[in-house]
Design an enzyme around this catalytic site. Sequence first.
Site, PDB file in Angstrom:
ATOM      1  N   ASP A  13       1.553  11.900 -23.670  1.00  0.00           N
ATOM      2  CA  ASP A  13       1.907  10.423 -24.347  1.00  0.00           C
ATOM      3  C   ASP A  13       3.302  10.156 -23.390  1.00  0.00           C
ATOM      4  O   ASP A  13       3.955   9.258 -23.703  1.00  0.00           O
ATOM      5  CB  ASP A  13       2.502  10.586 -25.665  1.00  0.00           C
ATOM      6  N   HIS A 218      -3.945  12.150   4.612  1.00  0.00           N
ATOM      7  CA  HIS A 218      -3.293  11.824   3.297  1.00  0.00           C
ATOM      8  C   HIS A 218      -2.701  13.319   2.656  1.00  0.00           C
ATOM      9  O   HIS A 218      -2.777  13.353   1.446  1.00  0.00           O
ATOM     10  CB  HIS A 218      -4.143  10.995   2.414  1.00  0.00           C
ATOM     11  N   ASP A 235       5.387  10.789   6.760  1.00  0.00           N
ATOM     12  CA  ASP A 235       4.959   9.453   6.735  1.00  0.00           C
ATOM     13  C   ASP A 235       5.180   8.832   5.388  1.00  0.00           C
ATOM     14  O   ASP A 235       4.856   9.673   4.177  1.00  0.00           O
ATOM     15  CB  ASP A 235       3.237   9.170   6.932  1.00  0.00           C
ATOM     16  N   ASP A 246       7.089   1.565   5.311  1.00  0.00           N
ATOM     17  CA  ASP A 246       6.176   2.511   5.509  1.00  0.00           C
ATOM     18  C   ASP A 246       6.364   2.955   7.013  1.00  0.00           C
ATOM     19  O   ASP A 246       5.975   2.091   8.016  1.00  0.00           O
ATOM     20  CB  ASP A 246       4.678   1.799   5.264  1.00  0.00           C
ATOM     21  N   HIS A 325      -8.653   6.193  11.741  1.00  0.00           N
ATOM     22  CA  HIS A 325      -8.174   5.187  11.096  1.00  0.00           C
ATOM     23  C   HIS A 325      -7.904   4.130  11.736  1.00  0.00           C
ATOM     24  O   HIS A 325      -7.753   4.030  13.294  1.00  0.00           O
ATOM     25  CB  HIS A 325      -7.008   5.783  10.131  1.00  0.00           C
ATOM     26  N   HIS A 329      -2.153  -2.052   8.522  1.00  0.00           N
ATOM     27  CA  HIS A 329      -2.429  -2.693   7.527  1.00  0.00           C
ATOM     28  C   HIS A 329      -1.196  -3.581   7.138  1.00  0.00           C
ATOM     29  O   HIS A 329      -0.158  -3.337   7.553  1.00  0.00           O
ATOM     30  CB  HIS A 329      -2.688  -1.670   6.418  1.00  0.00           C
ATOM     31  N   HIS A 336      -0.456  -1.278   1.124  1.00  0.00           N
ATOM     32  CA  HIS A 336      -1.545  -1.903   1.584  1.00  0.00           C
ATOM     33  C   HIS A 336      -1.685  -3.416   1.059  1.00  0.00           C
ATOM     34  O   HIS A 336      -2.230  -3.425   0.052  1.00  0.00           O
ATOM     35  CB  HIS A 336      -2.749  -1.126   1.579  1.00  0.00           C
ATOM     36  N   GLU A 359       0.340   2.009  13.562  1.00  0.00           N
ATOM     37  CA  GLU A 359       0.672   3.287  13.140  1.00  0.00           C
ATOM     38  C   GLU A 359      -0.543   3.964  14.006  1.00  0.00           C
ATOM     39  O   GLU A 359      -1.552   4.661  13.331  1.00  0.00           O
ATOM     40  CB  GLU A 359       0.573   3.750  11.895  1.00  0.00           C
ATOM     41  N   TYR A 363      -5.245  13.437  16.229  1.00  0.00           N
ATOM     42  CA  TYR A 363      -5.550  14.539  15.421  1.00  0.00           C
ATOM     43  C   TYR A 363      -6.419  15.370  15.965  1.00  0.00           C
ATOM     44  O   TYR A 363      -7.436  14.996  16.499  1.00  0.00           O
ATOM     45  CB  TYR A 363      -5.751  14.041  13.796  1.00  0.00           C
ATOM     46  N   ARG A 381       1.393  11.129  14.421  1.00  0.00           N
ATOM     47  CA  ARG A 381       1.337   9.752  14.065  1.00  0.00           C
ATOM     48  C   ARG A 381       2.822   9.004  14.201  1.00  0.00           C
ATOM     49  O   ARG A 381       3.673   9.779  13.850  1.00  0.00           O
ATOM     50  CB  ARG A 381       0.729   9.539  12.649  1.00  0.00           C
ATOM     51  N   GLU A 383       4.650   5.441  13.409  1.00  0.00           N
ATOM     52  CA  GLU A 383       4.469   3.984  12.415  1.00  0.00           C
ATOM     53  C   GLU A 383       5.449   3.478  12.531  1.00  0.00           C
ATOM     54  O   GLU A 383       6.589   3.728  11.813  1.00  0.00           O
ATOM     55  CB  GLU A 383       4.008   4.577  11.250  1.00  0.00           C
TER      56      GLU A 383
END
Length: 420
Positions: A13, A218, A235, A246, A325, A329, A336, A359, A363, A381, A383
């Site tokens: 709850d 991710h 990131d 971002d 990727h 975005h 996004h 970005e 990899y 990466r 960005e």
Amino acid sequence: MLPASPRARMAHDITYRYRPDPNLYYLTGWEEPESVAVLRLQGDEPTLTLFVRPRDELAETWSGRRLGPQGAIENFGADAAYPIGDLSAKLPELLVGVDTLHFALGRQRPMDDLVLAAVEGARRLARKERTVFPYTIVHPEAHLGAMRLIKDDDEIAALRRVCDTTAAAQLAAMRACRPGMNERDLEAELDYAFRRHGGVGPANPSIVGSGVNATVLHYDRNDAPLRDGDLVLVDAGADQDHYKGDISRTYPVNGRFTNRQRQVYEVVLEAELAAIRAVAPGTTLGAVHHVACRRLIDGLMALEVLAGDPEELLSQSALAPFYPHQTSHWLGLDVHDAAPLDVQTADIELKPGMVFTIEPGLYFPAGAEGCPADLAGLGVRIEDDILVTSTGCEVLTSAVPKAVEEVEREVGSGKGPVQE
Ligand SMILES: [Mn+2]
């Protein structure tokens, strides 16, 4: 008609801290849950009808002050306001004389049922009054997507604030980083700085991936030790005044790139800088993505990961195993952010006031096929957040260094983790 987001449940709850629905917030500024906004034209006059939580002394003791219907009119400026419990009774009459209802079907099932019943109620009333009812239901982002794509001055100011906060947090993490710390220590630096600089917290789970964890796009466990000799990919973005930042940076845990790490890093950095240079009104994110991909292909050829004709390699998706990727975005009220529904994002012509990320990354998961042994386990990466201007673009996140020498100077230069 825009309903508030439901509260998201954290446990039994207990709910997460409430975040308003971006479309509802964008058009009205209303921030309370369990609410519905109905915007319509009365003649030529736009009117806002709000259905909100009624005042309730006991409930407000537990969860804070509510404006209530009277406050929604007197203090918030709604033209009319009712308790949310009156929605199903009042909605049919609000839909009479309206031929198109903008409402997102399929998001909240009980709300779908209520709306469809109200449309049927409006049909019956409309027949008596010899007028129309909503015979067309349109997804609100068919229009809001295009509106939210171009940021106005207030939105750009908010994006500057959240990008400054995000940049300060990235820099704090970079300066605190030392071998022997844990990924969660860097996440804690980010969280502390997000709040210290006026944000409500992270816009999404921060990614702090060291070593091979940087190859998990991710990754959000953020609980591995930061080892001497590894890279760490961070990131993350703040959520401030409802807008999102971002930024990604990748740096050596001990403050010195190895030769091989540096070679990969510079390929990604070159691709990022080339993509940023390619941004101007009139081009597209598809074209910007192509520039980044072409640089990454050239770099992978120099690293002897790929061989052949670069344009042919591009069209054969030779990059996909190492760069799965997109480059960009949209950024705004959502990480996004919303965009028009009838055009692919890659094909939208860039205009001043649009904000998005750039970005690129590379990899090399350990044990992946076609991956040279000495690159295995590396992930990079970089960005930044980009505002399109009338002449080109502005990098909103340039306060976080990314040139090799600058990064090496900053990493570990701070006083270390927040002291107990
Ligand atoms: Mn991003």
